[in-house]
Design an enzyme around this catalytic site. Structure first.
Site, mmCIF file in Angstrom:
data_model
loop_
_atom_site.group_PDB
_atom_site.id
_atom_site.type_symbol
_atom_site.label_atom_id
_atom_site.label_comp_id
_atom_site.label_asym_id
_atom_site.label_seq_id
_atom_site.Cartn_x
_atom_site.Cartn_y
_atom_site.Cartn_z
ATOM 1 N N HIS A 187 51.424 -33.946 -5.843
ATOM 2 C CA HIS A 187 50.734 -33.531 -4.697
ATOM 3 C C HIS A 187 49.240 -33.080 -5.494
ATOM 4 O O HIS A 187 49.093 -32.799 -6.569
ATOM 5 C CB HIS A 187 51.319 -32.443 -3.971
ATOM 6 C CG HIS A 187 52.377 -32.845 -3.078
ATOM 7 N ND1 HIS A 187 52.248 -32.814 -1.760
ATOM 8 C CD2 HIS A 187 53.620 -33.248 -3.405
ATOM 9 C CE1 HIS A 187 53.530 -33.321 -1.188
ATOM 10 N NE2 HIS A 187 54.222 -33.653 -2.266
ATOM 11 N N GLU B 78 45.567 -36.197 -0.986
ATOM 12 C CA GLU B 78 46.094 -35.516 -2.415
ATOM 13 C C GLU B 78 45.924 -36.718 -3.337
ATOM 14 O O GLU B 78 46.839 -37.272 -3.459
ATOM 15 C CB GLU B 78 47.071 -34.744 -2.081
ATOM 16 C CG GLU B 78 47.042 -33.699 -1.378
ATOM 17 C CD GLU B 78 48.362 -32.799 -1.116
ATOM 18 O OE1 GLU B 78 49.263 -33.071 -1.783
ATOM 19 O OE2 GLU B 78 48.166 -32.134 -0.085
ATOM 20 N N GLU C 282 52.098 -30.064 -7.980
ATOM 21 C CA GLU C 282 50.775 -29.920 -7.858
ATOM 22 C C GLU C 282 49.690 -29.757 -9.071
ATOM 23 O O GLU C 282 49.943 -29.199 -9.940
ATOM 24 C CB GLU C 282 50.700 -28.584 -7.119
ATOM 25 C CG GLU C 282 51.734 -28.209 -6.050
ATOM 26 C CD GLU C 282 51.210 -28.729 -4.657
ATOM 27 O OE1 GLU C 282 50.162 -29.160 -4.440
ATOM 28 O OE2 GLU C 282 51.978 -28.654 -3.663
ATOM 29 N N HIS D 102 50.681 -37.166 0.994
ATOM 30 C CA HIS D 102 49.626 -36.655 1.631
ATOM 31 C C HIS D 102 48.515 -37.374 1.320
ATOM 32 O O HIS D 102 47.868 -37.332 0.043
ATOM 33 C CB HIS D 102 49.466 -35.138 1.335
ATOM 34 C CG HIS D 102 50.674 -34.202 1.906
ATOM 35 N ND1 HIS D 102 51.110 -33.171 1.289
ATOM 36 C CD2 HIS D 102 51.425 -34.347 2.882
ATOM 37 C CE1 HIS D 102 52.024 -32.529 2.061
ATOM 38 N NE2 HIS D 102 52.231 -33.359 3.132
#
EC number: 3.4.17.10
Lengths: 490, 455
Positions: B227, B96, B321, B93
């Site tokens: 991410h 990110e 994450e 992404h």
């Protein structure tokens, strides 16, 4: 005695029967002597087998009617074809193997579908007496013996195959048979090749023979098709050789034609490349001109420090190389430090430049004091011998720093233009990285106790890698050249 | 007094100078890297450590930027039999951004530490083949980074240049595996049948296709996908079985995955902090435990790269994450590095766990594509080209079976500690060999018979 003879005869008959009726099973060695299912006969004794089978023919009729015709396979036309091929295959195997020790069991197993699970011996017992599972087709006209019972020779086999191909008009017959044989390991690749030649010859003879017999339609269609196959190959080759001249010719035409945009583009591209190269060259020349010391030392940064250069030059002798190295390292570190401070905004570019200028002046003073002499003509002569250029040089340096500083400040907001103003920045980082590598190599090889690492090998390796990276688009050509230049200067 | 003051001032100035440099020992500079800078940074690492690194590209993004990978190993460029392959992929992404930067810093860190004689790092690099892809979506990153101002939008730059969300773009193998669970069918390597479909699939973004080919080419063992937007280590399955939005969806390797995910989170003080408040006030982090979460329990993600790895190949992948803020300001990057450095290195070490070895035939040749199955875990792996395999497992007692078409299966019992990996090799007898043995016995019998009966 008589009973023994009879017993033997019975034994033979049963053996024959079983030979005929069971091709696909392995008898178990642990089976009793009453078990008459023996197949791993070595076909060096072909004649006896054939004779037995001829004998068994008489039994065949009775047996055959009770059996189902086709073995395990329940497919239709495919199985028939398979079977035909198989019997030809068998006869082929016999013919081919008349001189060799055969792997008969394997041949007889050809109908037996290999089971991937554990090959236990008990499995075979079940198939011993299952006479429906057999690969021999008694009705097939192409069995492995002639009508009069004599065994087939190799030529006969070849002839049979050629006939089959001719009749069915299908080269695939041959391929199928051969692939099966190869898979079972009954023939080697070279044998397969020989077979192919022989079959091809036989086929050719067949065709010409039939042609002579004035079956004109058949000949033409068959001949063309089969010969066509061969011809196709030739014509392909011809086509290939034709293509290039045609293409070349077309290209020539295109050169002449009006709508040769392609050529124009190429010309333009060439021009651009040339221009690019010349741009590179001029840049190179600039830096070269700016150095008193040759650029191979990779000391572009230090070009603006004339006094320092003179000091370096004065350390030309061999004992002084160590000192020279140290001095260069110190100077470079200082310059890097100043650059970093500028980068992080601790000082402005102008301040950085003036600091470095002062440094240079200080060096001159110190050397004068220490060595009791000045190194050469007074400071105001620039490194390239032009009097008033010093100011310009430092201004250029300031401008450079300014640009870098601005670029770095905005780096998260704008795409950095990959123009030549970036190149000094890139080459510094690369220079730094290469220097670290060399230092590590030196240290490492010292620790390992080896002799000095092989610099030329490293250079070659790096050149090679750089080229491949340029090709893949990982680094740009000018960057690659910079790296190569740095390495060649080591 | 004046003197003292000037000394203090001088000291302060000196300190200010040093800290203004913002470097770790003068080696890593913590700033964002645009595409050119990213490329330059990777090239610099390669120039500094050319004997243990190599840069390659797996393809181009939609707008033509190279998808660059830096590999780090003692013999870059080839797969050494028995050496496990590891990868980190970040920035799929585009907005990110922390993962992208962390991988650049990691590359620099590993190179520096290697040259400074750090034994752990040296051993790791010699025994593993590490692939680092800082950005799978360089086009998206440029879009995100080009926004003016400090605050970056939550969505701008997330998808690739075609507007495709790459983490929803992978073939949905979860769907197929769920059907197979109910009705029978393969439990692994579902891509075999789909290879052609993948090549001809026009819905796949070029970045997705490039990664799929990459996964098919290199026998990766362990991987992580970086991410931003929250702080947790997420493991398969990502897609819920029933299709609901939240549902714990365990994979056959649930125990193994929990162990792997924890091995990352424990070294990240933020991730493993039980008192950590959720990133945003109304976030539902009920599924987070010890800094890890099952994907489906958090929220259902179909078509993600993590599950695709597990179901199409041997590779176990988790999703990391790493920051509440997707594109935080540059001056926070140093902190993120500090938080994640140990986790990043320790997670690579996890590739040396479980059981590993070679599957060979009786002549000593490796059998490629043999099946390695573990009793009780409905997920088989396959051996690579040289017959080498690596089966990640949590500690315990297992029965491991090696099988291949045309060969007899061999099963071995093995007790597996936390680490290092236990070496178990297999020698398989082929069916032909067994048949040969039996045939020879038969020949002997026939010979005996014929001699006895005299014919």
């Amino acid at each position: 005695m008589a009973s023994k003879c009879i017993g033997l005869l019975v034994l033979f008959q049963l053996l024959a029967l079983n030979v005929v009726s069971q091709i696909s099973a392995f008898p178990t060695p642990t089976a009793s002597a009453d078990d008459k299912t023996v197949y791993n006969r070595q076909l060096t004794e072909e004649r006896p087998v054939q004779e037995q089978i001829a004998e068994a023919d008489s039994v065949k009729a009775a047996v055959q009617s009770a059996e189902s015709k086709r073995p395990t396979v329940s497919k239709d036309t495919e199985s028939e074809q398979d079977l035909d091929d198989l019997t030809v295959l068998k006869s082929l195997a016999d013919g081919q193997k008349s001189k060799e020790v055969t792997e008969v069991p394997l041949k007889k197993e050809e109908q037996y579908v290999p089971d991937e699970s554990d090959s236990t011996k008990s499995r075979r017992l079940a198939e011993d007496y299952d006479s429906t599972k057999n690969g021999m087709d008694y009705d097939d006209p192409e069995s492995f013996r002639q009508v009069d019972g004599t065994p087939l020779t190799a030529e006969d086999i070849v002839q049979k195959i050629a006939n089959k191909i001719y009749e069915e008009d299908d080269r695939g017959v041959f391929d199928r048979i051969v692939s099966k044989l190869l898979k079972l390991g009954l023939i080697t690749d070279s044998q397969a090749d020989t077979l192919e030649y022989q079959v091809a010859e036989a086929l050719q003879d067949l065709i010409t023979k039939n042609a002579k017999n004035n079956e004109i339609e058949d000949i033409e269609s068959n001949g063309q098709e089969t010969r066509g196959e061969q011809d196709n190959q030739e014509s392909d080759a011809n086509a290939d050789t034709w293509e290039p001249p045609r293409r070349r010719y077309n290209e020539d035409e295109e050169d002449v034609d009006e709508d040769d945009d392609e050529i124009e583009d190429e010309v333009d591209r060439d021009a651009e490349e040339d221009r690019g190269d010349t741009a590179d060259n001029t840049w190179d020349k600039d830096t070269e001109e700016g150095n008193e010391v040759s650029p191979e030392d990779g000391l572009q940064d230090l070009q603006y420090f004339p006094n320092f250069y003179r000091l370096l030059k004065s350390l030309d002798s061999d004992q002084d190389t160590q000192e020279r190295e140290t001095l260069i390292t110190i100077m470079k570190t200082l310059i890097d430090f100043v650059k970093m401070m500028v980068k992080y905004g601790t000082i402005t570019p102008e301040e950085g430049v003036s600091y470095l200028e002062n440094l240079d002046a200080m060096i001159a003073m110190q050397t004068k004091n220490k060595l009791g002499k000045s190194l050469g003509p007074p400071d105001f002569t620039g490194p390239n011998g032009k009097n008033l250029d010093e100011d310009d040089n430092t201004k250029a340096e300031a401008a450079k720093m300014q640009k870098e500083y601005e670029n770095l400040k905005d780096s998260t907001k704008e795409e950095q233009p990959s123009t030549e103003t970036n190149q000094p920045g890139k080459s510094e980082t690369y220079l730094e990285a290469i220097r670290k590598n060399i230092e590590w190599l030196k240290k490492h090889s010292k620790e390992e106790g080896k002799d000095d690492y092989d610099l030329s090998k490293l250079k070659d390796f790096m050149d090679q890698q750089v080229d491949s990276y340029i090709e893949k688009g990982i680094i740009a050509k000018d960057e690659g050249d910079t790296i190569k230049r740095i390495y060649s200067s080591l | 007094m004046k003197q003292f003051l000037s000394v203090v001032l001088f000291g302060a100035a000196a300190v200010a100078l040093v800290s203004a440099a913002g470097t770790e020992g003068g080696e890593i500079s913590f700033e964002y890297h645009r595409y050119e800078e990213l490329r330059k940074a990777l090239v610099s690492v390669w120039l500094q450590c050319p004997t243990i690194t190599r840069i390659y590209t797996i393809g181009e993004s939609f707008e033509g930027r190279e998808l660059l990978v830096l590999e780090m190993t003692d013999n870059p460029g080839t797969h050494e039999p028995g050496e496990p392959e590891f990868k980190y992929i970040a920035n799929m992404h585009g907005n990110e951004a922390v993962g992208r930067e962390l991988l650049i810093y990691l590359a620099q860190y590993l190179c520096n530490q290697y040259q400074q004689g750090n034994e752990t790092i040296i051993d790791l690099i010699h025994s593993t083949r590490i692939h680092l892809m800082p950005s799978m979506n360089p086009d998206g990153f440029e879009k995100a980074a080009s926004q003016p101002g400090e605050i970056k939008d939550w969505f701008v730059g997330r998808s690739n240049a075609q507007g495709v969300d790459l983490n929803r773009n992978f073939p949905d193998l979860d769907r197929i595996i769920y059907i197979n669970e109910r009705e029978g069918g393969a439990n692994n390597h579902l891509l075999q049948n789909m290879k052609k479909a993948v090549d001809e699939n026009t819905k796949l973004a070029p970045e997705t296709k490039a990664v799929i080919h990459w996964i098919m080419d290199i026998p990766f063992v362990l991987s992580a996908n970086l991410h931003g937007g929250d702080v947790v280590a997420n493991y398969p399955y990502d897609e819920t079985r029933t299709g609901s939005t939240h549902e714990y969806s365990a994979s056959p390797d649930d125990v193994t995955f929990k162990s792997l995910a924890k091995s990352y989170s424990i070294y990240n003080p933020v991730m493993s902090d039980p008192q950590r408040p959720p990133c945003r006030k109304n976030d539902d982090d009920s599924s987070f435990k010890d800094g890890i979460t099952n994907g489906g329990a958090w929220y259902s993600v179909p078509g993600g790269m993590q599950d695709f790895n597990y179901l199409s190949s041997n590779c176990f992948e988790i999703t990391l994450e790493l920051s509440c803020d997707k594109f935080p300001s540059e001056d926070t990057l140093k902190n993120y590095w500090e938080q994640n450095r140990n986790s990043l290195v320790n997670y690579i070490e996890q590739v040396h766990r479980g059981v590993k070895g070679f599957v060979r035939d009786l002549q000593g040749n490796g059998i490629s594509n043999a099946t390695i199955s573990v009793e009780g875990i409905d997920h088989d792996l396959t051996t690579a080209k040289d017959g080498d395999y690596w089966r990640l497992l949590a500690p315990g007692n297992y029965k491991v079976a090696a099988s291949a078409p045309g060969y007899l299966t061999v099963i071995k019992k093995v007790a597996i500690p936390y680490s290092p990996a236990t070496r178990v090799d297999f020698e398989l007898e082929s069916l032909m060999e067994r048949k040969e043995e039996e045939r020879e016995e038969l020949m002997d019998w026939w010979k005996m018979m014929s001699e006895t009966l005299n014919f």
